[in-house]
Design a protein around this motif. Structure first.
Motif, PDB file in Angstrom:
ATOM      1  N   SER A 419       0.820  -1.211   0.000  1.00  0.00           N
ATOM      2  CA  SER A 419       0.000   0.000   0.000  1.00  0.00           C
ATOM      3  C   SER A 419       0.859   1.268   0.000  1.00  0.00           C
ATOM      4  CB  SER A 419      -0.941   0.005   1.211  1.00  0.00           C
ATOM      5  OG  SER A 419      -0.199   0.101   2.413  1.00  0.00           O
ATOM      6  N   HIS A 420       2.015   1.193   0.647  1.00  0.00           N
ATOM      7  CA  HIS A 420       2.892   2.358   0.674  1.00  0.00           C
ATOM      8  C   HIS A 420       3.378   2.711  -0.741  1.00  0.00           C
ATOM      9  CE1 HIS A 420       6.086   5.051   2.234  1.00  0.00           C
ATOM     10  NE2 HIS A 420       6.792   4.559   1.233  1.00  0.00           N
ATOM     11  N   GLU A 421       3.789   1.700  -1.488  1.00  0.00           N
ATOM     12  CA  GLU A 421       4.270   1.976  -2.846  1.00  0.00           C
ATOM     13  C   GLU A 421       3.110   2.356  -3.773  1.00  0.00           C
ATOM     14  OE1 GLU A 421       7.273   2.472  -3.630  1.00  0.00           O
ATOM     15  OE2 GLU A 421       8.206   1.654  -1.820  1.00  0.00           O
ATOM     16  N   LEU A 422       1.963   1.706  -3.573  1.00  0.00           N
ATOM     17  CA  LEU A 422       0.794   2.064  -4.377  1.00  0.00           C
ATOM     18  C   LEU A 422       0.415   3.525  -4.127  1.00  0.00           C
ATOM     19  CD1 LEU A 422      -1.474   1.173  -6.323  1.00  0.00           C
ATOM     20  CD2 LEU A 422      -2.807   0.456  -4.321  1.00  0.00           C
ATOM     21  N   ALA A 423       0.569   3.955  -2.872  1.00  0.00           N
ATOM     22  CA  ALA A 423       0.269   5.347  -2.537  1.00  0.00           C
ATOM     23  C   ALA A 423       1.172   6.309  -3.312  1.00  0.00           C
ATOM     24  CB  ALA A 423       0.418   5.564  -1.031  1.00  0.00           C
ATOM     25  N   HIS A 424       2.451   5.979  -3.415  1.00  0.00           N
ATOM     26  CA  HIS A 424       3.361   6.822  -4.214  1.00  0.00           C
ATOM     27  C   HIS A 424       2.841   6.956  -5.647  1.00  0.00           C
ATOM     28  CE1 HIS A 424       6.619   7.637  -1.466  1.00  0.00           C
ATOM     29  NE2 HIS A 424       6.928   6.367  -1.279  1.00  0.00           N
ATOM     30  N   ILE A 425       2.388   5.835  -6.204  1.00  0.00           N
ATOM     31  CA  ILE A 425       1.917   5.854  -7.596  1.00  0.00           C
ATOM     32  C   ILE A 425       0.638   6.688  -7.714  1.00  0.00           C
ATOM     33  CG2 ILE A 425       0.983   4.405  -9.452  1.00  0.00           C
ATOM     34  CD1 ILE A 425       2.915   2.184  -8.467  1.00  0.00           C
ATOM     35  N   LYS A 455      14.865   6.753  -4.391  1.00  0.00           N
ATOM     36  CA  LYS A 455      14.553   7.227  -3.049  1.00  0.00           C
ATOM     37  C   LYS A 455      13.708   8.491  -3.112  1.00  0.00           C
ATOM     38  CE  LYS A 455      18.739   5.681  -0.532  1.00  0.00           C
ATOM     39  NZ  LYS A 455      18.739   4.364  -1.049  1.00  0.00           N
ATOM     40  N   HIS A 456      12.614   8.502  -2.349  1.00  0.00           N
ATOM     41  CA  HIS A 456      11.752   9.673  -2.273  1.00  0.00           C
ATOM     42  C   HIS A 456      12.253  10.634  -1.205  1.00  0.00           C
ATOM     43  CE1 HIS A 456       8.521   8.193  -4.893  1.00  0.00           C
ATOM     44  NE2 HIS A 456       8.826   7.013  -4.418  1.00  0.00           N
ATOM     45  N   ILE A 457      11.851  11.897  -1.337  1.00  0.00           N
ATOM     46  CA  ILE A 457      12.154  12.877  -0.288  1.00  0.00           C
ATOM     47  C   ILE A 457      11.254  12.582   0.914  1.00  0.00           C
ATOM     48  CG2 ILE A 457      12.952  14.691  -1.855  1.00  0.00           C
ATOM     49  CD1 ILE A 457      10.150  15.956  -1.609  1.00  0.00           C
ATOM     50  N   GLU A 460       7.461  13.158   0.694  1.00  0.00           N
ATOM     51  CA  GLU A 460       6.702  12.167  -0.085  1.00  0.00           C
ATOM     52  C   GLU A 460       6.525  10.873   0.693  1.00  0.00           C
ATOM     53  OE1 GLU A 460       7.735  13.692  -4.631  1.00  0.00           O
ATOM     54  OE2 GLU A 460       8.578  11.792  -3.954  1.00  0.00           O
ATOM     55  N   GLU A 461       7.509  10.524   1.505  1.00  0.00           N
ATOM     56  CA  GLU A 461       7.391   9.332   2.349  1.00  0.00           C
ATOM     57  C   GLU A 461       6.233   9.473   3.331  1.00  0.00           C
ATOM     58  OE1 GLU A 461       9.130   7.064   0.489  1.00  0.00           O
ATOM     59  OE2 GLU A 461       9.319   6.159   2.476  1.00  0.00           O
ATOM     60  N   THR A 462       6.169  10.632   3.993  1.00  0.00           N
ATOM     61  CA  THR A 462       5.102  10.879   4.966  1.00  0.00           C
ATOM     62  C   THR A 462       3.739  10.852   4.281  1.00  0.00           C
ATOM     63  OG1 THR A 462       6.687  12.322   6.051  1.00  0.00           O
ATOM     64  CG2 THR A 462       4.416  12.447   6.826  1.00  0.00           C
ATOM     65  N   GLY A 507      15.762   1.605  -2.951  1.00  0.00           N
ATOM     66  CA  GLY A 507      14.646   2.423  -2.479  1.00  0.00           C
ATOM     67  C   GLY A 507      14.945   3.108  -1.151  1.00  0.00           C
ATOM     68  N   ASN A 508      13.868   3.616  -0.527  1.00  0.00           N
ATOM     69  CA  ASN A 508      14.015   4.245   0.784  1.00  0.00           C
ATOM     70  C   ASN A 508      14.205   3.197   1.869  1.00  0.00           C
ATOM     71  OD1 ASN A 508      12.144   6.380  -0.733  1.00  0.00           O
ATOM     72  ND2 ASN A 508      13.221   7.407   0.934  1.00  0.00           N
ATOM     73  N   ASN A 509      14.969   3.542   2.896  1.00  0.00           N
ATOM     74  CA  ASN A 509      15.079   2.648   4.040  1.00  0.00           C
ATOM     75  C   ASN A 509      13.751   2.582   4.780  1.00  0.00           C
ATOM     76  OD1 ASN A 509      17.756   1.868   3.749  1.00  0.00           O
ATOM     77  ND2 ASN A 509      18.524   3.615   4.933  1.00  0.00           N
ATOM     78  N   THR A 517      10.579   3.845  10.444  1.00  0.00           N
ATOM     79  CA  THR A 517       9.894   5.054   9.997  1.00  0.00           C
ATOM     80  C   THR A 517       8.703   4.691   9.108  1.00  0.00           C
ATOM     81  OG1 THR A 517      11.579   5.167   8.283  1.00  0.00           O
ATOM     82  CG2 THR A 517      11.823   6.645  10.165  1.00  0.00           C
ATOM     83  N   ARG A 518       8.858   3.682   8.255  1.00  0.00           N
ATOM     84  CA  ARG A 518       7.809   3.302   7.315  1.00  0.00           C
ATOM     85  C   ARG A 518       6.600   2.738   8.059  1.00  0.00           C
ATOM     86  NH1 ARG A 518       8.571   0.837   2.099  1.00  0.00           N
ATOM     87  NH2 ARG A 518      10.371   2.205   2.000  1.00  0.00           N
ATOM     88  N   MET A 519       5.426   3.306   7.818  1.00  0.00           N
ATOM     89  CA  MET A 519       4.153   2.812   8.359  1.00  0.00           C
ATOM     90  C   MET A 519       4.200   2.626   9.884  1.00  0.00           C
ATOM     91  SD  MET A 519       2.408   2.613   5.508  1.00  0.00           S
ATOM     92  CE  MET A 519       0.979   1.559   5.595  1.00  0.00           C
TER      93      MET A 519
END
Ligand code: ZN
Length: 615
Positions: A419-425, A455-457, A460-462, A507-509, A517-519
Motif C-alpha cells: 500500500s505504501h508503494e501504491l500510494a506513491h503511484i 529514493k523519495h524525499i 513524499e514518504e510521509t 529504495g528508501n530505508n 519510519t515506514r508505516m
C-alpha cells in the motif's frame, strides 16, 4: 471486471515458518519417508546395479550436456574415480559463468530467554568469476576494499584474525567446489561411509581427509554423491590447517540439479560459535550464502548497447493520432520504467515475471478496487532477488525484495508493504524518468546500485504513509492490521541489530538510525508484542517464503509442510537458519522451477491463523 480476491495468499496465510534447528547428524538428515535401502551397504561393493544415467531431456535454456553414458562402476574405487571426473566436468562446465553470490551473516549473542539472537549483521553481494580461480567482484561499495584484497585472495576461506575479526566475502563462497585445483587421489583419502537419501535422491556418502603432505587449505569433511551419475550434491565440513592469522569456518554446501547432468552449487550455510556453559567464545555467527544468475549473460558494454538498440526499435504508439503532452509524458515514464525493469533483470537483481507476482498483484488489485483507484496504466509488481528488506516503485511497477516477502507474517502485512508503494503511484510521486534515456542503462552489472536510485524525499514518504493507511482502512485488510502492526513492532525491536538487512540499496530505508519510519503508525495501535505467546507470529525467519531458482532466477512460493512451534526460540524472526532443500533430479516436468526447495521444510503453523483463512 476485477473482483476483490478474499484469499490471495492461502499458502501465506497458514504457513507460518519457524525453522527448527536441525541437528547436523546423519540420522537427522535421513527423512523418515525415504525408501529403505534394500541391501546393506558394503564398503567395497557399491550397489551392484546402479541405475543408468537417464537420457537428458530436451532442455530449453542451458547449453548443458548430460554426462557420457559410461558403464556403471563395479568397485568403490571406480566410483571415486567417477566422482573426481564429474567434479572436474562441473568446474569446466561452470567456468564461463559469473553467478551472483550473496552472503548474509548475523553475529550472535546469547539471550537468556530466546537463546542465540542477532547482535549485528553483515551483507555481501557480488558476482563470482568461475573461470580460472574463484574470484568475486562486489556490487556494494566497500570503503576498506583495496588494501585487503591481496590478503583476501591468500586466505581462501575464512576470517582474518589480525586485529579484529573481519569476514572475507570470498570465504563464504569457497566451498562451491571440493578443491578447485587438486581434487584427486594424490591429495585426498576417500572413505565410504554409507548410503543415504537426501530428498528424493539416493546418495553414497564419503568422508574425505587430505593426505598428510597435501598442504594447507584442503577440504576436510563429508560429501554426498548421487548414485546415477556420481555428481557431488552436498559438501559438509571445513578446510584443514589454517595459517596462523586465518581461520576456516564450517560450511554446509548444497547443489541442485537445475540442468541435465549437472548439480549446480546453490546454497551454503555457515555457522560458528558455542554457547554451552563455560565456553569461551570469540566468535559466533550464522550465515547464508546464495548463488543465482548462472544463466545470465556476461555482457560486455558493447553487447549491452546492441541489446538496448534492438529493444528500443519497437514502437507501440498508435500511428493514427499524435500524442497530447500528457500522453507523451506517460509514454516517457513507461519507457523509463521498461528500461529499468529490463536492466535490473539483466543484472540478476530482478526475478523474471512469475507466480509470486500474481500474488502481489492480487493484493494490489484488492487495494485498488476497494478504494476506487483507476489508473491510466495498470500497476505491476516484481520481486527483487536480494535479501535486504526493501521496496521501491518505478513508474507503475512496484518492486519488493525476496527477503522482505520472506519475513512478512501474513497477507495483511503484505498489503501494508504494497500500500505504501501504491500510494506513491496514486499520488503521482514519479521517480526515474531520467532512465528513459538509454545511455543511462550503460553500466556494468556491479555498478547497478551506483547508477540506479529510487529514493523519495521525506515529505513524499510521509504523504505515502498517510495515503496508504487510508487505503488499508477502506480495504479487505482493515480488520487484519494487528499482525501488520506486530510486524512493525518486531522490526522495531530487532532493527538496531540488523542494520545490514535493513539497508535499502535502491529504495528508501524502512528504518532510520535503528527506528522504524515506514508505516510506523500501525505499530502504535497493535497489541503488545510477546515472544512467549506461541500463537503470536510477528515476523518469520529469512528464506521461508520465496525460493529462487539459481539457474534462471525465477521465484516461487515455497511449499512446505507445517511444523508446530513449541517454544519462543522456534520463532526466529528475521533470522538466518540452515538450508535444507529437498533434492530431486532434473526433469522437464519440474523445469524450469524444480521442486527442490530453497528453504528448509521445517515449518510451523500458527494455530489461530491456520484455521481462519480470510472469508
Ligand atoms: Zn516510499
Amino acid at each position: 471486471m476485477r473482483k476483490v480476491m478474499r484469499n490471495a495468499m492461502p499458502t501465506m496465510n497458514w504457513i507460518i515458518l519457524a525453522l527448527l534447528a536441525v541437528a547436523m547428524t546423519a540420522v537427522a538428515q535421513q527423512p523418515a519417508s525415504a525408501p529403505q535401502n534394500p541391501q546393506p551397504a558394503s564398503a567395497t561393493q557399491p550397489d551392484p546395479t546402479p541405475a543408468q544415467p537417464s537420457p537428458a531431456p530436451a532442455s530449453p535454456a542451458p547449453a548443458a550436456q548430460a554426462p557420457v553414458n559410461l558403464a556403471p562402476p563395479t568397485t568403490m574405487d571406480q566410483v571415486v574415480d567417477r566422482v573426481i571426473m564429474r567434479e572436474k566436468d562441473l568446474i569446466k562446465f561452470l567456468s564461463p559463468r559469473t553467478p551472483i553470490v550473496e552472503t548474509y551473516l548475523q553475529n550472535l549473542t546469547q539471550d537468556k530467554q530466546l537463546g542465540p539472537i542477532p547482535q549485528d549483521d553483515h551483507y555481501f553481494l557480488g558476482r563470482m568469476d568461475l573461470s580460472e580461480s574463484i574470484d568475486r567482484s562486489d556490487y556494494l561499495q566497500d570503503k576498506d576494499k583495496g588494501k585487503d584484497e591481496g590478503m583476501e585472495k591468500r586466505l581462501l576461506g575464512g576470517l582474518k584474525k589480525k586485529f579484529k575479526f573481519q569476514y572475507q566475502p570470498l570465504g563464504f563462497s569457497w566451498m562451491i567446489f571440493v578443491d578447485r585445483n587438486d581434487f584427486d587421489r594424490q591429495h585426498y583419502d576417500f572413505h565410504y561411509a554409507r548410503r543415504e537419501f537426501l530428498g528424493d535422491v539416493r546418495c553414497l556418502v564419503f568422508d574425505l581427509t587430505p593426505k598428510k603432505d597435501a598442504g594447507r587449505g584442503r577440504f576436510l569433511g563429508r560429501i554426498w554423491v548421487e548414485d546415477q551419475d556420481f555428481n557431488i550434491v552436498r559438501l559438509n565440513g571445513t578446510y584443514a590447517h589454517p595459517s596462523r592469522n586465518s581461520y576456516y569456518f564450517h560450511m554446509d554446501s548444497w547443489r541442485l540439479n537445475l540442468v541435465p547432468g549437472y548439480w549446480v552449487p546453490s546454497y551454503i550455510y555457515s555457522e560458528e560459535g558455542d554457547f554451552t556453559a563455560g565456553a569461551h567464545n570469540t566468535i559466533a555467527f550464522k550465515a547464508q550464502t546464495r548463488m543465482w544468475g548462472y544463466n545470465l549473460k556476461t555482457g560486455t558494454p558493447n553487447d549491452e548497447l546492441t541489446n538496448i538498440r534492438v529493444d528500443s526499435v519497437k514502437d507501440d504508439t498508435p500511428t493514427a493520432q499524435d500524442a497530447t503532452p500528457l500522453a507523451a509524458e506517460r509514454e516517457w515514464q513507461q519507457q523509463a520504467e521498461d528500461n529499468v525493469i529490463e536492466r535490473l533483470e539483466r543484472a540478476g537483481l530482478l526475478a523474471p515475471e512469475g507466480d509470486v507476482d500474481k500474488i502481489l498483484q492480487t493484493v494490489v488489485n484488492n487495494l485498488e478496487i476497494t478504494n476506487n483507484i483507476e489508473l491510466p496504466r495498470p500497476v505491476r509488481t516484481r520481486v527483487l532477488t536480494t535479501s535486504p528488506l526493501e521496496t521501491f516503485s518505478v513508474g507503475n511497477t512496484i518492486v519488493v525484495s525476496r527477503g522482505l516477502i520472506d519475513v512478512l507474517p501474513d497477507e495483511g502485512s503484505l498489503a501494508m508493504v504494497l500500500s505504501h508503494e501504491l500510494a506513491h503511484i496514486v499520488l503521482g510521486h514519479n521517480l526515474g524518468s531520467q532512465y528513459a534515456f538509454n545511455d543511462r542503462m550503460l553500466f556494468s552489472d556491479e555498478a547497478t546500485y551506483q547508477n540506479f536510485g529510487f529514493k523519495h524525499i521525506p515529505e513524499e514518504e510521509t504523504a505515502a504513509d498517510k495515503k496508504a493507511i487510508e487505503m488499508l482502512k477502506a480495504s479487505p485488510y482493515a480488520q487484519k492490521l494487528d499482525t501488520a502492526g506486530l510486524f512493525i513492532k518486531a522490526l522495531q525491536q530487532r532493527a538496531p541489530q540488523l542494520s545490514a538487512l535493513l539497508q535499502a540499496h535502491l529504495g528508501n530505508n524502512i528504518t532510520e538510525n535503528g527506528t522504524v519510519t515506514r508505516m510506523a503508525q500501525l505499530g502504535t495501535s497493535a497489541p503488545a508484542l510477546d515472544w512467549n505467546k506461541l500463537d503470536q507470529i510477528a515476523a518469520l525467519p529469512l528464506g521461508g517464503r520465496v525460493k529462487l531458482n539459481p539457474w534462471d532466477d525465477k521465484v516461487e512460493i515455497v511449499k512446505a509442510q507445517p511444523v508446530a512451534i513449541t517454544s519462543a526460540r522456534d520463532k526466529m524472526p528475521f533470522e538466518v537458519t540452515p538450508f535444507y532443500p529437498r533434492l530431486s533430479r532434473f526433469s522437464t516436468a519440474n523445469a524450469p522451477a524444480p521442486a527442490t526447495a530453497a528453504a528448509p521444510t521445517t515449518t510451523a503453523t500458527n494455530a489461530s491463523d491456520s484455521s481462519a483463512p480470510a472469508n
